[in-house]
Design an enzyme around this catalytic site. Structure first.
Site, PDB file in Angstrom:
ATOM      1  CD  GLU A 161     -77.256  25.999 -66.067  1.00  0.00           C
ATOM      2  OE1 GLU A 161     -78.146  26.731 -65.673  1.00  0.00           O
ATOM      3  OE2 GLU A 161     -76.351  26.191 -65.399  1.00  0.00           O
ATOM      4  CD  GLU A 235     -80.447  24.572 -61.984  1.00  0.00           C
ATOM      5  OE1 GLU A 235     -80.378  25.859 -61.998  1.00  0.00           O
ATOM      6  OE2 GLU A 235     -79.632  23.848 -61.883  1.00  0.00           O
TER       7      GLU A 235
END
Length: 619
Positions: A161, A235
């Protein structure tokens, strides 16, 4: 054995070894699951209909001191990957160096912060040099387990991320080259939430997305960003994390299945984060700070299949496989859904290990924190307070976790002000008598007046380093600057490291322990014996009437207990017990009861349904 083509992303569908392939993944972290249970959890992942295991790699566990590496026992990553291969599971490896994972400092080792100029997750030379040294040890171990070399690793993620951090436009390229130069040849990916996709890419690397609620716009944005590329939700958040003092977050099983069904019907590959959350044992929980600091709980699997608030909430769980490996409503609904996307019958469900509520255990003796100072390393003295990471300990790697006791002499009373230099919570004592707490919210307390010389003590707890957001570089713990008494900085500190490592807990046995007939001087360590008849079984410890502290069983740090909740129990795996006599030690800051209780199910406080909240409010 060598193979030909690995996982490819050359069209709107993945291919593996030249054949169409859909990633049906689930995250299970080897470092959050007792090694004895690795096979059980992975068999249950496979039986659910998933074909791919994903796992992070926590740098701070593998290199806890600079230049000291651990890749054995609980941290035998190669054995974990080989086990996945034996069970016919593919592996997506997420080696970081930063992983987030609601893990202390996002998996980065705290000794990096000894450098006052450190810039984490950038191409700052101090950081890249440390990453290179770590990758020199890590990557050759996993490179041999890649698909083209006969292993199960089909893809490797670059960082984690980074688009939400984006401090250095050259950083992802550095990590990519660090992986490739050490032999990583499989498909490379990045992952980001919708807002981070613009800044989180690197040339030649597949981008993936993280989400919980279905958003056609977010998925289409990723498709438009990478035309003619397969879509992967790296995710899919099957639940949400908890913070101390907050509600217990749950996510409806029906809502989860509805989103996954939509994604799968659109041809999207998925990875459930988490499939099995496990536990952030010890002091490994992290924290979040997006305006206010909130430490996270130890339980990462959260509620098990036996828990319900009332009949209307029977379907509210988090990860499909509970903290103790039980099947949940989510698991069964997910398995039924994935059956529709399989060409063959799913394996039979493995049996579930039973949990047990042992009889309450009586506390038999105690020893005070002040007496335990004899078990610490030689105290460190300095004119000014020194933060944990910069204490001259652990081969110049500093103190990473636990508590530090700061003592100095005072000659008067008045206003003691922390100047917001306490990280994260300090119990304040005058001549060993507790007078109050200093933390982020309360930064001043009154010290009673006296004409004589007295010892001021501050027991400062590292409650967990932030693992997400812009505050990573400000995660030094202990006293990070001056504290004042009547506006005058205090000087001449003596500092004791109370890191509560296994060796420290073991050394407590050399002390004289007092019978419970003697009133304890808090904080204190309390000890009792749990007698196990027959084969040990999983259980959960609960401490009604206790206040706050840490629990150790046979030297293993289970994590924190704190009356504020929402976590009301601590998971105790059966393999950490033995038939016969087991030592239980509880460090308690304020108030202890005479017994420790056990239950066969986890307990949590007030429930909050994340499917009814906007994403921003969860952060």
């Amino acid at each position: 054995m060598t193979r030909g083509e690995g996982l490819r992303a050359d069209s709107i569908h993945f291919t593996l070894d030249g054949s169409p392939f859909r990633i049906l993944g689930g995250s299970v972290h080897y470092f959050r699951v007792p090694r004895s249970y690795w096979k059980d959890r992975l068999l249950k992942l496979k039986a659910c209909g998933l074909n791919t295991l994903t796992t992070y790699v926590p740098w701070n566990l593998h290199e806890p001191e600079k230049g000291v590496y651990y890749f054995h026992d609980q941290l035998d990553l190669e054995a974990y990957i080989r086990l996945a291969a034996e069970l016919d599971l593919w592996v997506i490896l997420r080696p970081g160096p930063y992983i987030c994972a609601e893990w202390d400092l996002g998996g980065l080792p705290s000794w990096l912060l000894r450098d006052k100029n450190m810039k984490l997750r950038t191409t700052y030379s101090g950081f890249t040099a440390a990453v290179n040294s770590y990758f020199d040890k890590l990557i050759p171990r996993v490179a041999a387990l890649q698909f083209k070399r006969g292993g199960p690793i089909i893809a490797v993620q670059i960082e984690n991320e980074y688009g939400s951090y984006a401090k250095d436009e050259q950083y992802l390229l550095f990590v990519k080259e660090a992986l490739m130069s050490r032999g990583i040849t499989e498909l490379l990916l990045t992952c980001d939430n919708r807002e981070g996709l613009n800044c989180g890419g690197v040339e030649g690397v597949l981008q993936t997305i993280n989400l919980q609620k279905f958003s056609y716009g977010a998925v289409q944005y990723l498709a438009d960003l990478q035309p003619q590329k397969p879509l992967l939700v790296m995710e899919y958040w099957s639940g949400w994390f908890d913070v101390w003092g907050g509600p217990h977050h749950v996510f409806s099983a029906d809502d989860m299945i509805a989103v996954l069904k939509e994604l799968l019907e659109r041809g999207v590959s998925i990875n459930l984060y988490m499939f099995h959350g496990g536990t952030s044992f010890g002091f490994m929980n992290g924290a979040v700070d997006l305006g206010s600091y909130r430490p996270q709980t130890n339980s990462y699997g959260n509620v098990g299949s036996g828990f319900s608030v009332d009949a209307a909430q029977m379907r509210y769980y988090d990860a499909p496989l509970s903290e103790s490996g039980d099947y949940t409503t989510k698991y069964h609904l997910l398995r039924n859904l994935l059956k529709c996307f399989q060409n063959e019958e799913l394996p039979q469900l493995p049996s579930v290990q039973s949990t047990h509520a042992y009889e309450p255990m009586v506390i038999s003796e105690h020893v005070s924190l002040w007496e335990s100072r004899e078990c610490t390393e030689k105290p460190f003295r300095s004119d000014d307070p020194v933060n944990m990471e910069n204490l001259l300990l652990n081969h110049n790697s500093g103190q990473s976790y636990g508590y530090t006791l700061y003592e100095t002499t005072i000659y008067r009373g008045g206003a003691l002000n922390s100047r917001n230099h306490v990280r994260d919570r300090a119990l304040v004592f005058v001549d060993k008598r507790f007078i109050g707490v200093l933390d982020y919210r309360k930064q001043e307390i009154a010290v009673p007046h006296s004409e004589r010389e007295r010892v001021l003590g501050l027991l400062v707890e590292n409650c967990g380093r932030v693992n997400y957001g812009p505050a990573l570089n400000e995660q030094r713990k202990g006293l990070i600057g001056d504290i004042t008494l009547n506006h005058t900085p205090l000087k001449k500190f003596t500092m004791y490291s109370l890191d509560m490592t296994p060796s420290f807990i073991n050394s407590l046995r050399s002390l004289k322990w007092w019978s419970t007939c003697k009133t304890p001087l808090y904080p204190a360590f309390f000890r009792g014996r749990l007698i196990v008849d027959g084969q040990p079984r999983d259980t959960f410890i609960k401490l009604p009437g206790w206040h706050k502290g840490v629990v150790f069983v046979n030297g293993q740090n289970l994590g924190r207990h704190w009356y504020v909740g929402p976590q009301k129990t601590l998971y105790l795996p059966g393999p950490w017990l033995k038939t016969g006599d087991n030592e239980v030690i509880v460090f308690e800051e304020h108030r202890a009861e005479g017994k420790i209780h056990f239950t066969d199910n986890p307990l949590h406080g007030k429930i909050s349904d994340v499917s009814r909240q906007p994403f921003c409010s969860l952060l």
